[in-house]
Write a protein that holds these residues in place. Structure first.
Motif: not given
Lengths: 443, 308
Positions: B258, B57-58, A402, B267, B54, B51
């Motif tokens: 992902d 903010t991803d 990643e 996620y 997150e 998850n």
């Protein structure tokens, strides 16, 4: 209604019988059967097929079920889904930059005890320690390295001769490489093209001096060479350290390349990638690992060779290594180890070395003619061995893939669109901190 | 339960079993997975709503939501307009209409991966036929209008337009449905319109489109449902989510990366839940609009056939 029910029951019974029969056929492999999951180009896959065939021939009664993935990412998907589906391959080949994801989850069978067992044919000292170390996880040898590659500068020797430019030598500086690239960036008439000069405006470049992808793994060895580091703690990294003077200088120099005009633009790279450009004679130099050698051996239009990676203050290079890993879920670990003993023995490793794709991790084969292959390009294969003492791995952390992807996007944007250095470094830090936080390190 | 009803249930059973086993149960499992850390290797760990937090903010998800909505906004109406236009153009028996219909259907029959690879070549910025065509009549690497040709793979706007462009040729299914619906319209309505001296534009507005409206409404909803997934293969094969950092990163690509590249299945399940939520919202908005229009007699049941 009864007839309908009877018919449905019959269909169900037939289907169940068929399914069971099918499973039965697959569920009874011979005692020495072993499954191996690999990814690679057609050339690489052909080499693994040859290795499997040679093993089966050397040990009658054994068989290797070769499972071919289309890419390294596809291979990772297949490993995880097959483990989840209780159908894990016995062995798979993976790069050390990706193996942390599986090591941290306990999906791999440690090989330390097998390696140390008396009477075994594989010993730790048979392999380069740099490669062995990259596959150690919390004191255990998790996988056995198949190769130990690094970065080199592939160069079109015919162009160097034609334009009377001195060939690269060991210990050359980054600035020497840039100057060489400038001297070799030419238009269709063979005249040098210097970006920024009025007479160069609008002149299409026929040959670019250099091809290099804007990636963290290309920057890392240069930063190490300049006395910097890419992370705060290689054993347990928490953030990138690209804001140090040593790293800043390297990134600045790297991002200058498109402005100097020695590398193809993003549009040109999308039209024809760097590897194909070099093979077509449109690139004078190309920074890559050993993996492109097999494809370049098909070049007939010009002579080519490899040179060491340029340096700043001291020699440094980055480890590129793949290893055979054994899955913990494998029910045929003895058979898998038996195959490994052959694949990493002198005959097995020689077979793979002859493809040209790999720098063998086994010292005896790496220093033999199977790898150095006199009379075959590249003539200076020895440079891959000379650089081994200066090799460093990237940190082993479960989220490293990643981190490479996130940094790659930012660096590519900065490289081709000229983002300011401070913004690039800040973006790299911001994008990777949460990923480091989620990762598990080898320590 | 009478005999007919039992037979109906029995006939439905294979579909219902498939629906439950292959769709509803996996969907429920995915939704449950969204609250866990799952990598399919180690034991899953319950994370609560982490998850989903997150997701907010991803940067990849944020960019993907915008890209996915813009894709939906452009792709769905354009696909429908083209499919309807072609169906109305080709519904009459005429010389070459069979070949033309087959040509409209053909791109949809090409395997998605092959279709993506073909576009990778078509959109090649220098050697690709699309830009070669656009450069006809121009000079110095410019089009006949004096502009630079689109940089499909390196300019964010052009790349997004390229992904929409790719979607405009796989309209075979929609085309067939509209064509069939058009062929089923009562000829008397057109005869009456002709007797009353209606012009072609009036026939289209007052007769054809209102009568086709129920079908078109279903097609819009269906295309909306599909569109968040439809962008996956083109972006994976042609642009790989770029130009960087996220110009053509759509939710389906984030989900894939992902789950299958970073082994973050939990996620990725949260991303799937987000996709489901966005789709539901989009469908709900369209449904309400369609109902409002229907109540005003613009579409659907409220629209009256001429002559009734």
């Amino acid at each position: 209604m009864k007839r309908t029910l009877a018919l449905l029951s019959l269909v169900t019974v037939l289907a169940a019988t068929g399914v069971t029969a099918g499973c039965g056929a697959d569920a009874e492999p011979s005692a020495e059967a072993v499954s191996l999951l690999v990814a690679g180009t057609p050339d690489e896959l052909a080499a693994y097929r040859a290795l499997a065939a040679a093993y089966e021939q050397a040990y009658p009664g054994t068989s290797v079920d070769l499972i071919e993935a289309s890419s390294a990412k596809d291979l990772m998907t297949r490993v995880s889904t097959s483990i989840a589906g209780n159908a894990a391959p016995d062995l798979f080949l993976i790069n050390y930059r990706n193996f942390g994801q599986f090591a941290t989850k306990g999906a791999l069978a440690p090989m330390t005890a097998r390696l140390a067992a008396a009477g075994g044919s594989l010993h730790e000292q048979d392999f380069y320690p740099q490669a062995m170390g990259a596959f150690r996880w919390r004191g255990e040898q998790m996988c056995l390295p198949q190769n130990i590659s690094s970065l080199a500068v592939y160069y079109n020797r015919s162009l160097f001769t034609k334009y009377q430019v001195a060939e690269p030598v060991a210990g050359w500086h980054w600035n020497d490489m840039v100057a060489t690239a400038q001297a070799l960036t030419r238009d269709a008439g063979g005249q040098t093209v210097k970006a920024g000069e009025p007479e160069a405006a609008g002149v299409p470049v026929a040959v670019h001096g250099l091809g290099v992808t804007p990636e963290l793994i290309r920057l890392a060895p240069l930063i190490w060479s300049n006395g910097g580091d890419i992370v705060d703690d290689p054993a347990a990294p928490t953030r990138l350290t690209l804001d140090t003077p040593a790293a800043r200088q390297v990134i600045q120099d790297f991002l200058e390349l498109p402005k100097i005009g020695v590398v193809p633009s993003d549009v040109e790279v999308e039209t024809q990638d760097l590897e194909a450009r070099f093979a077509a004679g449109k690139l004078a130099m190309f920074v890559s690992s050993r993996r492109v050698t097999t494809a370049f051996r098909a070049i007939t239009g010009f002579e080519w060779d490899v040179a060491p990676l340029p340096q700043y203050r001291s020699p440094a290079n980055i480890l590129h290594s793949d290893a055979y890993c054994m899955t913990k879920a494998s029910t045929r670990q003895n058979a898998a180890w038996h195959f490994l003993e052959y694949a990493l023995s002198d005959p097995g490793a020689t077979l793979m070395a002859k493809t040209g794709r790999t720098v063998p991790s086994r010292t005896s084969v790496a220093t033999s003619s199977a790898f150095l292959s006199p009379g075959t390009s590249p003539a200076r294969s020895q440079i891959f061995l000379d650089t081994i003492p200066a090799l460093r791995p990237v940190p082993t952390i479960s989220t490293w893939p990643e981190i490479e992807d996130a940094t790659g996007k930012i660096l590519e944007n900065a490289f081709y669109h000229g983002d300011p250095l401070d913004k690039v470094i800040a973006d790299l830090d911001a994008a990777t901190r949460p990923i480091f936080q989620r990762g598990t390190a080898a320590r | 339960m009478n005999r007919d009803r039992r037979q109906l249930v029995l006939m439905l059973m294979p579909y219902l079993v498939g629906l439950v086993v292959l769709v509803l149960l996996p969907a429920a499992a995915t939704m449950a997975m969204a609250f866990t850390e799952t990598d399919l290797i180690a034991t899953s760990r319950f994370l609560g709503a982490a998850n989903f937090v997150e997701l907010t903010t991803d940067p990849a998800v944020q960019a993907a939501v915008g890209n996915s909505l813009s894709y939906l906004m452009f792709s769905v109406p354009l696909r429908l307009v083209i499919a309807v236009g072609l169906a109305l153009l080709l519904h009459r028996r005429a010389r070459g209409s069979g070949t033309a219909r087959a040509a409209v259907l053909l791109p949809g029959a090409v395997p998605e991966l092959a279709y993506g690879l073909m576009w990778l070549w078509l959109l090649n910025p220098i050697q690709g036929p699309v830009n070669q065509f656009l450069l006809l009549g121009g000079e110095g690497g410019r089009t006949a209008l004096g502009t630079l040709p689109p940089q499909w793979l390196t300019d964010p706007e052009d790349a997004r337009a390229g992904i929409v462009l790719m979607s405009l040729f796989t309209i075979g299914e929609t085309f067939v449905i509209v064509l069939t619906a058009r062929l089923a319209l009562p000829p008397e309505a057109y005869e009456l319109a002709e007797l009353e001296g209606a012009r072609a534009g009036q026939v289209l507005r007052r007769v054809t489109l209102p009568l086709l409206a129920p079908v078109l409404a279903v097609l819009v909803l269906r295309d909306t449902l599909m569109s968040l997934q439809a962008s996956f293969v083109p972006t994976l094969v042609v642009t790989n989510g770029g130009p960087p950092p996220y110009a053509t990163t759509y939710l389906s690509l984030v989900l894939y990366q992902d789950a299958f590249e970073y082994l973050r299945y939990g996620y990725a399940a949260a991303v799937a839940a987000l996709m489901l939520g966005l789709t539901a919202v989009a469908v709900l908005i369209q449904w309400r609009l369609l109902r409002r229009w229907a109540s005003h007699g613009i579409v659907g049941a409220g629209a009256q056939r001429p002559g009734n």
